[in-house]
Design an enzyme around this catalytic site. Structure first.
Site, PDB file in Angstrom:
ATOM      1  N   ASP A 189       0.849  -1.190   0.000  1.00  0.00           N
ATOM      2  CA  ASP A 189       0.000   0.000   0.000  1.00  0.00           C
ATOM      3  C   ASP A 189       0.884   1.240   0.000  1.00  0.00           C
ATOM      4  OD1 ASP A 189      -1.731   2.105   0.392  1.00  0.00           O
ATOM      5  OD2 ASP A 189      -2.998   1.045   1.819  1.00  0.00           O
ATOM      6  N   ILE A 209      -0.561   9.594   8.204  1.00  0.00           N
ATOM      7  CA  ILE A 209      -1.346   8.782   9.127  1.00  0.00           C
ATOM      8  C   ILE A 209      -1.037   7.300   8.920  1.00  0.00           C
ATOM      9  CG2 ILE A 209      -3.171  10.518   9.192  1.00  0.00           C
ATOM     10  CD1 ILE A 209      -4.841   8.717   7.368  1.00  0.00           C
ATOM     11  N   GLY A 212      -5.219   2.391   7.798  1.00  0.00           N
ATOM     12  CA  GLY A 212      -6.296   1.766   8.558  1.00  0.00           C
ATOM     13  C   GLY A 212      -6.122   0.269   8.653  1.00  0.00           C
TER      14      GLY A 212
END
Length: 286
Positions: A189, A209, A212
């Site tokens: 990713d 960030i 997830g």
């Protein structure tokens, strides 16, 4: 028009055929923090050469593990700027323990497109089988696209998991390494939201960030280790809704209840007054 639900809903995406090795599995587990205690036999089960046990969350990276380009949100009837997109939810059901190496084929369709007003939610469902056609896992995921609503579609359901009113049976703190997102991005990713400070700032965040799906995998491992004596084969299914942002260097606080063959989990961020990270987390046991 970036979203056309009439075209998108029911559309099938190109079939993916892929393979993975035990080294890929080891790499994935390391990216989730496995091996933090290299003398712990349960930790080393995730990292055994040739035959590591496999967390069911490996299913979320297996098909694209070796990708080196940033993903594109470009499907039939859907064309969205990557900077507007965050993961909404993820669910995986394993039909047998995932082998430490193998070859498989995944078919995916867009099952729903929801109009949330200021945002859109695109839901995908996929089925993965080995090359003999034996089911390995099924998955359902959604992405949340900010600023892409208002196209006149249905709003979609709002569902939540009710947590028990009693105190949790287990509480676990899981540190997120400062370099955790940089480790996890090597599992396929390469979204710059997780590595490029300028890209993150342009997307409205003060810093890159955590993925997830990294939070998702870390919490699954934490629950397996705390409640299931480190035995990942006892997990039949695992789902969660991404309820907030996690930054590298923070601490995940998981509150876990055992109930009716399931683990119900609430996940917050310690450093930000227990701000929500994952919600509606359910781990189903075999």
């Amino acid at each position: 028009m970036p979203i056309d639900p009439k075209v998108a809903i029911g559309a099938e995406l190109p079939t993916q055929e892929f393979s993975w090795s035990s080294s890929d599995v080891q790499h994935y587990h390391l990216a989730l923090g496995a091996g933090s205690n290299p003398l712990d036999e349960n930790e080393l089960r995730y990292l055994t050469d040739g035959t590591p046990q496999v967390l069911p969350t490996f299913a979320t990276v297996a098909a694209n593990f070796h990708a080196t380009e940033a993903p594109k949100v470009s499907f039939p009837g859907v064309e969205i700027d990557l900077a507007k997109v965050v993961h909404g939810s993820q669910e995986v059901t394993v039909h047998q323990p995932i082998p430490p190496e193998g070859k498989a084929r995944t078919t995916t369709r867009i099952s729903d497109v929801w109009d949330k007003g200021k945002a859109a939610v695109i839901v995908q469902e996929s089925t993965t089988v080995d090359l003999d056609g034996e089911p390995l896992w099924t998955a359902r995921s959604s992405i949340f696209a900010r600023g892409e609503g208002g196209f006149g579609g249905e709003r979609g359901p709002s569902e939540s998991v009710e947590l028990p009113s009693r105190s949790p049976d287990f509480e676990v703190d899981t540190p997120v390494l400062p370099q955790q997102a940089l480790l996890y991005r090597m599992c396929g990713d390469r979204n710059p939201l997780h590595s490029d400070p300028k890209f993150a700032e342009g997307a409205g965040f003060p810093a890159p960030i955590l993925h997830g799906l990294c939070t998702y995998g870390m919490v699954c491992k934490a629950a397996v280790d705390a409640v299931l004596d480190g035995d990942a084969s006892r997990v039949a299914g695992y789902k969660a809704r991404f309820a907030g942002i996690v930054y590298p260097g923070e601490t995940l606080h998981s509150r876990i209840w055992t109930e009716d063959g399931r683990l119900l989990i609430s996940v917050t961020v310690r450093e930000r007054d227990d701000a929500p990270a994952l919600a509606d987390v359910v781990l189903t046991l075999t």
